[in-house]
Scaffold this active site. Structure first.
Site, PDB file in Angstrom:
ATOM      1  N   HIS A  31      -5.173   3.959   6.718  1.00  5.96           N
ATOM      2  CA  HIS A  31      -4.515   5.072   6.029  1.00  5.96           C
ATOM      3  C   HIS A  31      -3.060   5.253   6.459  1.00  5.96           C
ATOM      4  O   HIS A  31      -2.516   6.355   6.364  1.00  5.96           O
ATOM      5  CB  HIS A  31      -5.291   6.384   6.200  1.00  5.96           C
ATOM      6  CG  HIS A  31      -6.626   6.368   5.515  1.00  5.96           C
ATOM      7  ND1 HIS A  31      -6.765   6.152   4.160  1.00  5.96           N
ATOM      8  CD2 HIS A  31      -7.883   6.513   6.004  1.00  5.96           C
ATOM      9  CE1 HIS A  31      -8.055   6.176   3.843  1.00  5.96           C
ATOM     10  NE2 HIS A  31      -8.749   6.386   4.942  1.00  5.96           N
TER      11      HIS A  31
ATOM     12  N   ASP B 268       0.858  -1.180   0.000  1.00  6.91           N
ATOM     13  CA  ASP B 268       0.000   0.000   0.000  1.00  6.91           C
ATOM     14  C   ASP B 268       0.896   1.232   0.000  1.00  6.91           C
ATOM     15  O   ASP B 268       2.059   1.167   0.422  1.00  6.91           O
ATOM     16  CB  ASP B 268      -0.909   0.022   1.239  1.00  6.91           C
ATOM     17  CG  ASP B 268      -1.905   1.163   1.189  1.00  6.91           C
ATOM     18  OD1 ASP B 268      -2.887   1.045   0.436  1.00  6.91           O
ATOM     19  OD2 ASP B 268      -1.705   2.169   1.880  1.00  6.91           O
TER      20      ASP B 268
ATOM     21  N   ASP C 122      -2.101  -0.904   6.232  1.00  2.99           N
ATOM     22  CA  ASP C 122      -2.990  -1.232   5.120  1.00  2.99           C
ATOM     23  C   ASP C 122      -2.445  -2.389   4.290  1.00  2.99           C
ATOM     24  O   ASP C 122      -3.206  -3.241   3.813  1.00  2.99           O
ATOM     25  CB  ASP C 122      -3.196  -0.009   4.232  1.00  2.99           C
ATOM     26  CG  ASP C 122      -4.102   1.036   4.873  1.00  2.99           C
ATOM     27  OD1 ASP C 122      -4.593   0.787   5.990  1.00  2.99           O
ATOM     28  OD2 ASP C 122      -4.311   2.099   4.258  1.00  2.99           O
TER      29      ASP C 122
ATOM     30  N   GLU D 100       0.909   5.747   0.537  1.00  7.43           N
ATOM     31  CA  GLU D 100       0.242   7.012   0.850  1.00  7.43           C
ATOM     32  C   GLU D 100       0.849   8.079  -0.051  1.00  7.43           C
ATOM     33  O   GLU D 100       2.031   7.997  -0.429  1.00  7.43           O
ATOM     34  CB  GLU D 100       0.422   7.373   2.325  1.00  7.43           C
ATOM     35  CG  GLU D 100      -0.103   6.330   3.302  1.00  7.43           C
ATOM     36  CD  GLU D 100      -1.581   6.034   3.152  1.00  7.43           C
ATOM     37  OE1 GLU D 100      -2.316   6.927   2.670  1.00  7.43           O
ATOM     38  OE2 GLU D 100      -1.993   4.923   3.497  1.00  7.43           O
TER      39      GLU D 100
END
Length: 299
Positions: A227, A89, A232, A91
């Site tokens: 998040h 994952d 995640d 961000e």
């Protein structure tokens, strides 16, 4: 289509310069039909669109328009369904992989159904992190100060992945950012990847929403810090590991089998975007396009 940045909700056709890359989408949904126009040049979504469809809607439509571009990355694969994989994952500072940048990459390596290694790095995006992103992820400019740059971070991530397939939730978003970063950094990136979003939509029909935390709770998985890339990534891996036996029970033996099965199970899914891309080559094609638009109103 590399960037969908100008959207119009009303029916119509717009002329653009020959050098511009563009497409017209006929989107069919519960509220009827509408044409959506996307072109590469420009700076932002229209104010009307931002006002009518806030943050979540913008992300959905941007990815909806990109779906054909990312489809080429979803390779056929004869790897067994129970193959080892890397769940990951990211961000970011925003939603557009050509404007915004990665701020964190998290990943876990799953071998024989067990997490054996983990990877996490902040990434210096080379730009301030917007306040709304700080509020969402908790990642601040101080966190990424002195962190590896984009090229170094992505190279380390690809070294961690090796030749294993990738697993992500709403994978087009994450794969898109890694693809753009790898291209800017001169790194090869053409993976086999698995998206847990359509898998969950195909197998968990009782759910109305398919956010990562909602799916995790529905499957009785442990709580996690949503998040943040590392958390995640781990929960995404758990979701795939949990749902994988259900795919096998329905006859899937390879990753390609699983992809075909999910597509079949979602064939009549009302949530699934329905669209076609119409590109005209000449005046005859433009005339036919106008006729199609007229018929969509009248028939």
């Amino acid at each position: 289509i590399k960037r969908a940045i100008r959207l119009h909700r009303r029916f119509g056709v717009q002329a653009v310069q020959k050098s511009q890359r563009c497409a017209i989408f006929l989107q069919i949904g519960k509220r009827g039909k509408r044409l959506v126009f996307a072109q590469q040049d420009g700076k932002a979504l229209s104010r009307q669109f931002r006002r009518e469809r806030p943050w979540r809607g913008r992300r959905t439509v941007i990815q909806h328009l990109r779906i054909n571009w990312f489809a080429k990355l979803r390779k056929e694969s004869d790897l067994p369904l129970n193959t080892d994989f890397v769940g990951f994952d990211i961000e970011t500072t925003g939603l557009d992989s050509h404007i915004h940048r990665i701020t964190e990459i998290g990943a876990v390596r799953v071998e024989n159904g067990v997490v054996t290694k983990s990877f996490q790095t902040f990434v210096d995006p080379g730009m301030p992190i917007p306040p709304e992103i700080v509020q969402l992820t908790g990642i601040t400019d101080r966190d990424v100060y002195g962190a590896p740059g984009e090229a170094e971070a992505v190279r380390a991530f690809l070294d961690f992945v090796g030749d294993l397939p990738l697993v992500a939730h709403n994978a087009a978003f994450d794969i898109g950012f890694i693809t753009a970063a790898a291209k800017r950094s001169g790194l090869a990136f053409d993976p086999v990847y698995i998206d847990t979003l359509p898998i969950a939509q195909a197998l968990l029909k009782q759910l109305k929403k398919f956010k990562l935390d909602i799916i995790s709770n529905a499957l009785g998985l442990p709580d996690f810090n949503h998040h943040r890339a590392s958390d995640d990534a781990a929960v995404c891996a758990r979701i795939f590991t949990t749902l994988r036996p259900r795919l096998a029970d329905k006859g899937a033996k390879t990753l390609s089998d699983a992809g075909a099965l999910v597509a079949e199970l979602r064939k009549n899914d009302a949530r699934r975007p329905r669209h076609i891309t119409l590109l005209v080559q000449n005046k005859a094609g433009l005339k036919n396009l106008y006729e199609l638009i007229s018929k969509s109103h009248l028939e």
